[in-house]
Design a protein around this motif. Structure first.
Motif, PDB file in Angstrom:
ATOM      1  N   ALA A  77       3.521  -0.714  12.588  1.00 23.55           N
ATOM      2  CA  ALA A  77       2.368  -1.418  13.162  1.00 23.55           C
ATOM      3  C   ALA A  77       1.112  -1.181  12.327  1.00 23.55           C
ATOM      4  O   ALA A  77       0.230  -2.039  12.243  1.00 23.55           O
ATOM      5  CB  ALA A  77       2.140  -0.942  14.601  1.00 23.55           C
ATOM      6  N   ASN A  78       1.032  -0.027  11.675  1.00 22.43           N
ATOM      7  CA  ASN A  78      -0.133   0.282  10.839  1.00 22.43           C
ATOM      8  C   ASN A  78      -0.038  -0.324   9.440  1.00 22.43           C
ATOM      9  O   ASN A  78      -0.920  -0.122   8.611  1.00 22.43           O
ATOM     10  CB  ASN A  78      -0.300   1.802  10.693  1.00 22.43           C
ATOM     11  N   ALA A 231      -3.082  10.403  -2.804  1.00 24.47           N
ATOM     12  CA  ALA A 231      -2.891   9.402  -1.754  1.00 24.47           C
ATOM     13  C   ALA A 231      -3.907   8.264  -1.860  1.00 24.47           C
ATOM     14  O   ALA A 231      -3.811   7.290  -1.124  1.00 24.47           O
ATOM     15  CB  ALA A 231      -3.022  10.069  -0.382  1.00 24.47           C
ATOM     16  N   THR A 232      -4.883   8.396  -2.740  1.00 24.88           N
ATOM     17  CA  THR A 232      -5.987   7.433  -2.736  1.00 24.88           C
ATOM     18  C   THR A 232      -6.091   6.591  -4.005  1.00 24.88           C
ATOM     19  O   THR A 232      -6.346   5.397  -3.946  1.00 24.88           O
ATOM     20  CB  THR A 232      -7.319   8.191  -2.506  1.00 24.88           C
ATOM     21  N   TYR A 276      -3.398  10.375   7.005  1.00 25.62           N
ATOM     22  CA  TYR A 276      -3.252   9.069   6.363  1.00 25.62           C
ATOM     23  C   TYR A 276      -2.466   8.137   7.265  1.00 25.62           C
ATOM     24  O   TYR A 276      -1.428   8.513   7.809  1.00 25.62           O
ATOM     25  CB  TYR A 276      -2.603   9.215   4.975  1.00 25.62           C
ATOM     26  N   THR A 277      -2.994   6.916   7.403  1.00 21.60           N
ATOM     27  CA  THR A 277      -2.491   5.988   8.402  1.00 21.60           C
ATOM     28  C   THR A 277      -1.608   4.900   7.803  1.00 21.60           C
ATOM     29  O   THR A 277      -0.711   4.403   8.468  1.00 21.60           O
ATOM     30  CB  THR A 277      -3.687   5.318   9.118  1.00 21.60           C
ATOM     31  N   GLY A 278      -1.902   4.493   6.578  1.00 20.20           N
ATOM     32  CA  GLY A 278      -1.162   3.370   6.024  1.00 20.20           C
ATOM     33  C   GLY A 278      -1.796   2.910   4.728  1.00 20.20           C
ATOM     34  O   GLY A 278      -2.520   3.667   4.081  1.00 20.20           O
ATOM     35  N   PRO A 279      -1.536   1.653   4.345  1.00 20.51           N
ATOM     36  CA  PRO A 279      -2.128   1.155   3.102  1.00 20.51           C
ATOM     37  C   PRO A 279      -3.603   0.809   3.296  1.00 20.51           C
ATOM     38  O   PRO A 279      -4.117   0.824   4.414  1.00 20.51           O
ATOM     39  CB  PRO A 279      -1.309  -0.093   2.799  1.00 20.51           C
ATOM     40  N   GLN A 281      -6.934  -1.068   3.869  1.00 26.59           N
ATOM     41  CA  GLN A 281      -7.204  -2.117   4.861  1.00 26.59           C
ATOM     42  C   GLN A 281      -8.243  -3.106   4.333  1.00 26.59           C
ATOM     43  O   GLN A 281      -8.958  -2.810   3.378  1.00 26.59           O
ATOM     44  CB  GLN A 281      -7.694  -1.469   6.165  1.00 26.59           C
ATOM     45  N   GLY A 283     -11.320  -4.875   3.326  1.00 24.32           N
ATOM     46  CA  GLY A 283     -12.691  -4.393   3.184  1.00 24.32           C
ATOM     47  C   GLY A 283     -12.797  -2.971   2.678  1.00 24.32           C
ATOM     48  O   GLY A 283     -13.882  -2.540   2.267  1.00 24.32           O
ATOM     49  N   ASP A 284     -11.700  -2.192   2.685  1.00 22.33           N
ATOM     50  CA  ASP A 284     -11.760  -0.801   2.210  1.00 22.33           C
ATOM     51  C   ASP A 284     -12.196  -0.736   0.753  1.00 22.33           C
ATOM     52  O   ASP A 284     -11.805  -1.577  -0.055  1.00 22.33           O
ATOM     53  CB  ASP A 284     -10.367  -0.140   2.317  1.00 22.33           C
ATOM     54  N   GLY A 285     -12.951   0.305   0.442  1.00 22.95           N
ATOM     55  CA  GLY A 285     -13.421   0.486  -0.925  1.00 22.95           C
ATOM     56  C   GLY A 285     -12.337   0.993  -1.872  1.00 22.95           C
ATOM     57  O   GLY A 285     -12.439   0.859  -3.079  1.00 22.95           O
ATOM     58  N   ASP A 286     -11.313   1.623  -1.341  1.00 21.35           N
ATOM     59  CA  ASP A 286     -10.193   2.060  -2.178  1.00 21.35           C
ATOM     60  C   ASP A 286      -8.969   2.326  -1.312  1.00 21.35           C
ATOM     61  O   ASP A 286      -8.975   2.053  -0.110  1.00 21.35           O
ATOM     62  CB  ASP A 286     -10.561   3.284  -3.037  1.00 21.35           C
ATOM     63  N   GLY A 287      -7.932   2.859  -1.958  1.00 16.21           N
ATOM     64  CA  GLY A 287      -6.689   3.133  -1.236  1.00 16.21           C
ATOM     65  C   GLY A 287      -5.548   2.333  -1.818  1.00 16.21           C
ATOM     66  O   GLY A 287      -5.768   1.315  -2.462  1.00 16.21           O
ATOM     67  N   PRO A 288      -4.310   2.807  -1.615  1.00 17.58           N
ATOM     68  CA  PRO A 288      -3.134   2.161  -2.202  1.00 17.58           C
ATOM     69  C   PRO A 288      -2.790   0.849  -1.495  1.00 17.58           C
ATOM     70  O   PRO A 288      -3.073   0.688  -0.306  1.00 17.58           O
ATOM     71  CB  PRO A 288      -2.024   3.191  -1.973  1.00 17.58           C
TER      72      PRO A 288
END
Ligand code: SF4
Lengths: 493, 219
Positions: A77-78, A231-232, A276-279, A281, A283-288
């Motif tokens: 779901a996430n 993770a980021t 850590y919740t997921g990929p 999202q 608008g996010d500034g970073d993340g996989p």
């Protein structure tokens, strides 16, 4: 998992001679336990939290399929994906496939004991990927192609000089031209090299300290912050962990987060605690861009259905290693497994076999210190005893040990022969012991199969005859004095 | 052939009992150290944050943050290049008055080395002295990890007792079936390692210094 636990005896003999190990073992065996005791003493609820942690972990394990199912649903779901691996080989294949999908070449990793267990790095490298460990200790042993010395401090057996040599060789291509031994400079050097790796990596692989069924989040705990960069920054985040790591709620996580750093390194908190919740999202500034979790069984579901089930409560704090007199004498390398010390002596045979790892549960004095400090109250001595019994049942223990036990059993059933044996033994030992010195009477060398005992220590010489002789003498003396045989205190009430 | 999931679950089902509405669950247990409020909460936060090697400044007005940033960087002879998170509470501060500061907007991964980030936070946790930050449109997680210095602005009303207060924040999402932020990080001071001869060295991978600026509550 490849292990060399059958060489425990040879390797521990080497370790005992290795004076450079003494410093590391002092820190682990004295400093860490002292710091643990200090911070535990500052938290009035510490013991109650340990009870609660044991109950939480038991509850999660008793209902493991339900919590794993709930966790999986939340992850999906996430926006994440969940993969199941029966064996280490299957897990490695899944991770390699995920890397290929992303056209990855460079992989960075933060410390994960499960991936050590799977030997994931070797597998990925064989597939043509470059894998870099980013926890400093783990990076050092990766360069040296060693197994971790300790589950919390993988490279603590090495001196700054050895680290310097390793870096000097490995970092030539990064323009390193002089050897530094200053620890801060060594850390700085690794920081510079690894920072570039972080920036260029396509995939980041982390473990998970805990999985939270309530929210589908994973929890990661580090001091260096390397897990968070892993993770980021890369395009993909892959989490590889064991199926036993799930806890029902965030509140349960809170209980464990208060015990883990205190038990591990005597810290009130680790410097970085992350969920850590997921990929990434919108608008996010970073993340996989993707978030995959590989849940590994590799023997754990069988453990759940076995007498060593309680071992699955383990939160990998390392406190039992630090408290163990055997670990404290020989260090982690002798165990020949990624899991060492008391917890390793239970895990390793469970994940491999008693025939391969039967030496490890025997490497215990059963002093009980490990159980005393375990934050989730795992009865480690009881579990080690289980493996010892298994080893005996399967006729795997050494002939001398079986023969000795056989003789003992026979003697125990034949009291007259037993007494004769004891009397002869006492005479023999008294002959072997020199005249008493200030430090008492000690036997420096025992003959035959008993010689192993005196190889690295003396044996106290017997004094005053056997228990039975002394008991009889006391009875006689009491009778002469009072007309009654003496009674023990408890019996007189 | 059955799938890995089926096989694992079959084995797990054999060795476990189903969860029902009546299954007793262990009750939460929150230590007193995680339950401070008001003035005690502030005192404890400052003490714990300092113990984690953070520095803490208290200001009477949030408008004075840019000035405090200048002072902090000057005092340590650090470069005056800063990267701010994009939440309005930070961007709307009177930065222009600080003529020595250069504000950068590009947070590409190779830009932040050696720099200073100035960000808000989700909470300051008195239990541990850590700052909780949440990823989102106005906060990129890397701002807490790539720069050499992280300056965190925290309103007094963001001070909380313990982990549980942050869990409550996460539940605001989950109870409405929304997805919680991708990353929630508790940052407990500068990055550090004890991996070489168990000697503590600061600045392992992340910031070498974390400075907390406490400002009054809004409203
Ligand atoms: S067995 Fe207990 S003490 Fe040992 S590592 Fe696991 S949780 Fe820690």
């Amino acid at each position: 998992m490849q292990i060399t636990s059958d060489q425990f005896h040879e390797k521990s003999a080497e370790a005992l001679q290795d004076e450079s190990l003494a410093g590391a073992l002092f820190v682990l065996g004295k400093m860490f336990p002292l710091m643990r005791e200090t911070v535990a003493g500052q938290l009035p609820e510490f013991e109650a939290l340990r009870d609660r942690a044991r109950d939480i972990r038991n509850h999660a394990l008793d209902h493991l399929p339900d919590y794993l199912d709930a966790f999986e649903k939340k992850v999906i779901a996430n926006g994440g994906r969940v993969h199941w691996a029966r064996t280490g080989a299957e897990a490695n294949r899944i991770v390699a496939k995920l890397c290929k999908e992303a056209d990855a070449r460079q992989v960075i990793k933060s410390k994960s004991m499960v991936t050590e267990e799977l030997e994931l790095n070797d597998h990925l490298e064989a597939e043509g990927l470059t894998v870099t460990e980013t926890d400093l200790g783990e990076y050092i042993i990766q360069l040296r192609k060693e197994k971790p010395f300790h589950i919390v401090g993988p490279a603590l057996h090495l001196s700054a000089g050895q680290v310097s040599d390793t870096f000097y060789e490995a970092h030539q291509e990064h323009g390193r031209s002089e050897k530094v031994e200053d620890k801060a400079k060594l850390v700085e050097e690794a920081r510079i090299v690894l920072r570039e790796r972080f920036k260029n990596a396509d995939v980041g692989i982390t473990g998970a300290n805990f999985l939270v069924a309530e929210t589908g989040q994973i929890a990661l705990v580090t001091n260096e912050g390397n897990a968070d960069l892993t993770a980021t920054l890369p395009k993909r985040h892959i989490v590889v962990t064991g199926i036993e790591k799930v806890v029902p709620t965030l509140d349960d996580l809170g209980v464990l987060l208060r015990l883990l750093p205190r038990s591990a390194t005597g810290q009130e908190t680790s410097n970085y605690v992350s969920l850590y919740t997921g990929p990434r999202q919108d608008g996010d500034g970073d993340g996989p861009g993707s978030f995959d979790i590989v849940l590994v069984d590799n023997g754990r579901s069988n453990m759940l259905d076995s007498p060593v089930k309680e071992m699955l409560r383990c939160i990998r704090c390392g406190a039992c290693l630090n408290s163990c007199p055997i670990y404290g004498a020989v260090g982690g390398q002798a165990y020949g497994s990624v899991y060492s010390g008391p917890m390793g002596s239970v895990w390793t045979p469970a994940l491999t076999s008693v025939s391969q790892a039967g030496n490890l549960p025997n490497a215990s004095t059963f002093c009980g210190k490990c159980e005393e400090v375990c934050p989730v109250r795992i009865p480690l001595p009881k579990l080690m005893r289980h493996w010892r019994e298994k080893e005996f049942e399967q006729h795997l223990s050494p002939t001398t040990a079986r023969w000795g036990l056989g003789v003992w059993t026979w003697l125990a059933r034949h009291p007259r022969s037993y007494r004769l044996f004891v009397r002869l033994g006492l005479i023999g030992m008294n002959v072997m012991a020199p005249a008493p010195s200030q430090k008492g009477r000690w036997i420096a060398k025992l003959p035959f199969i008993a010689s192993g005992w005196t190889e690295s220590r003396n044996l106290s010489a017997p004094s005053g005859g056997s228990f039975l002789t002394q008991y009889k003498q006391a009875q006689k003396a009491a009778l002469e004095k009072t007309g009654h045989p003496s009674k023990t205190e408890g019996a007189s009430k | 052939m059955s799938s890995a999931r089926e096989e694992i679950f079959a084995r797990l089902h054999k060795a476990s009992t189903p969860l029902t509405a009546d299954t007793e669950k262990p009750q939460p247990l929150v230590p007193a150290v995680a339950q401070t409020t008001g003035a005690a909460c502030l005192v404890q936060f400052k003490e714990k944050a300092t113990a984690l090697a953070c520095t803490v400044a208290e200001l009477d007005r949030i408008q004075d943050v840019p000035q405090e940033v200048t002072r902090y960087l000057n005092e340590r002879a650090l470069p005056a290049d800063i990267w701010c998170s994009t939440e309005p509470a930070i961007t709307s501060l009177p930065w222009a008055a600080q003529t020595t500061l250069t504000l950068h907007a590009d947070i590409a991964r190779n830009k932040l080395d050696g720099g200073t980030s100035v960000t808000g936070c989700l909470a300051a946790v008195a239990e541990t002295g850590a700052l909780a930050v949440a990823s989102g449109a106005d906060f990129a997680t890397r701002l807490g990890y790539l720069p050499d210095t992280h300056i965190v602005v925290c309103r007094q009303d963001q001070l909380v007792g313990g982990f549980e207060d942050v869990w409550a924040h996460i539940r605001q999402y989950t109870t409405s079936s929304a997805v919680p932020p991708r990353a929630i990080n508790f940052i407990g001071g500068p990055s550090r390692t004890g991996d070489i001869e168990a000697t503590l060295v600061m600045g392992a991978h992340g910031p070498r210094a974390v400075h907390v600026i406490l400002v009054p509550a809004t409203g």
